[in-house]
Design a protein around this motif. Structure first.
Motif, mmCIF file in Angstrom:
data_model
loop_
_atom_site.group_PDB
_atom_site.id
_atom_site.type_symbol
_atom_site.label_atom_id
_atom_site.label_comp_id
_atom_site.label_asym_id
_atom_site.label_seq_id
_atom_site.Cartn_x
_atom_site.Cartn_y
_atom_site.Cartn_z
ATOM 1 N N UNK A 113 38.114 33.921 47.103
ATOM 2 C CA UNK A 113 37.163 33.900 46.009
ATOM 3 C C UNK A 113 36.841 35.342 45.631
ATOM 4 N N UNK A 114 37.473 35.794 44.557
ATOM 5 C CA UNK A 114 37.334 37.200 44.181
ATOM 6 C C UNK A 114 35.918 37.531 43.762
ATOM 7 N N UNK A 115 35.295 36.608 43.090
ATOM 8 C CA UNK A 115 33.909 36.796 42.669
ATOM 9 C C UNK A 115 33.029 37.102 43.876
ATOM 10 N N UNK A 118 33.807 40.470 45.382
ATOM 11 C CA UNK A 118 33.248 41.514 44.519
ATOM 12 C C UNK A 118 31.764 41.701 44.810
ATOM 13 N N UNK B 165 39.404 40.605 36.127
ATOM 14 C CA UNK B 165 39.801 40.105 37.439
ATOM 15 C C UNK B 165 38.637 39.507 38.216
ATOM 16 N N UNK B 166 37.424 40.062 38.014
ATOM 17 C CA UNK B 166 36.335 39.655 38.891
ATOM 18 C C UNK B 166 35.280 38.792 38.225
ATOM 19 N N UNK B 168 34.208 35.577 36.336
ATOM 20 C CA UNK B 168 34.748 34.240 36.099
ATOM 21 C C UNK B 168 34.541 33.785 34.660
#
Lengths: 207, 207
Positions: A113-115, A118, B165-166, B168
């Motif tokens: 989960x990139x969010x 981050x 990228x980050x 959503x």
DNA sequence: GTCTATACAAGGATAGAC
DNA sequence: GTCTATCCTTGTATAGAC
């Protein structure tokens, strides 16, 4: 070295050289003198190789952060941390640049989960900068903290994109040095006298 | 609208949505109710579509720069310029992120020379900042100029990577606003009183 | 000059042999 | 556990219709 590690190392080598989309599974297999299907056995999909490399990168870096956090906060120490991270990022540069490939994965949600990653990064840097403020190395308002944190998440991640995309003959040490200079300069804009000396000590060691 | 434009627009739409590598030529053709071979007629390769989009982006932006340079230098004007550029970059976000795909082209050298483009960008920003210094909006040493120029080439290009990228659910205006705030803050660190007022005037208009 | 139909090569994925 | 044979999708090129 296990087969898995062999595959990962060769894949990283080729990905750094040619970019993820330009490296075929058949090519990796040929280089290692194994069959393409064997790759599918160890890693289901080509993307999974990329994911495994990212995971390996993350593990290496987590310990770097922990080492830093275990020592008293200083700008010199922070710059040392970032130097190690930059070198690590350089080593995995092709992986980062190839990660646009997994963009579609974001929505499916089963992978990283990139969010979330981050936001953990934001929180981590906020902590570090607040500690540096308390330690008298930086002088930061609340807004300054937010600014520096956002700056770090952007510059600290994407310098490697710039270095790889625009530099024809990148050499690790000089590239890393350039971006460490950028970072030092940025930090010095908010540094106290103590902080500037700490930055100076780092720079002196670097020569 | 010519067929070429139809193809470019649809391609941009899909690329922004799914990423360059995940958009097939058959898919673009299907959406436009034309045959895949027709794409080969108008654009030889899939990459050529990306290149044409990049070219379209560059043309739009060149005129933005020229408009700015034709007026007296001010931080407010510069921030307006960057706002337009950021919006344009947002519109072409998938193209930028997909450009890793053409990385291999760099060596062949027949397409864009990224190294050259990068250096023109450096020179362009250096000129802008020196003029802002002369105009009394910024107070910059030689080193400061170099630092700000490098900062702009990095942050001004890769904020869109981070945003895409980050984030959503990226919304153009709030995203652009965030990065304009970052830029304003960065510039204010080097601004004179006049410069700070100019930044304030820009920010006030933005609300 | 535009376009469709079609063929072909290359890559990723998978079922099943050993 | 390792690998082969095979399938399916995708990018690319072209012959020929209009």
């Amino acid at each position: 070295m296990t087969r898995k590690e062999q595959i990962l190392n060769k894949a990283l080598e080729l990905i750094n050289e040619k970019g993820f989309v330009h490296v075929g599974v058949r090519e990796i297999a040929r280089e290692l003198k194994i069959s393409p299907g064997n790759l599918s056995y160890h890693f289901g999909k080509k993307e999974d190789v990329l994911m495994a490399l990212l995971e390996r990168y993350r593990e290496a870096n987590t310990s770097l952060y922990e080492t830093y956090l275990a020592t008293p906060p200083s700008l010199k120490g922070f710059l040392h941390l970032m130097k190690s991270i930059f070198e690590s990022q350089y080593l995995y540069r092709g992986v980062f640049i190839g990660n646009q490939y997994v963009q579609a994965q974001l929505e499916s949600g089963d992978h990283f989960n990139y969010q979330e990653i981050y936001e953990r990064r934001l929180a981590g840097f906020a902590r570090i900068f607040k500690e540096l403020h308390t330690a008298g190395h930086l002088k930061l308002s609340e807004e300054d903290v937010r600014f520096l944190v956002f700056h770090m998440t952007l510059a600290g991640r994407f310098w490697i994109y710039e270095a790889t995309l625009f530099d024809k003959s990148p050499d690790r040490d000089s590239t890393v040095k350039h971006y460490l200079w950028m970072l030092s300069k940025q930090l010095s804009l908010f540094a106290t006298e103590t902080g500037r000396q700490s930055i100076g000590a780092f720079t002196a060691e670097l020569e």
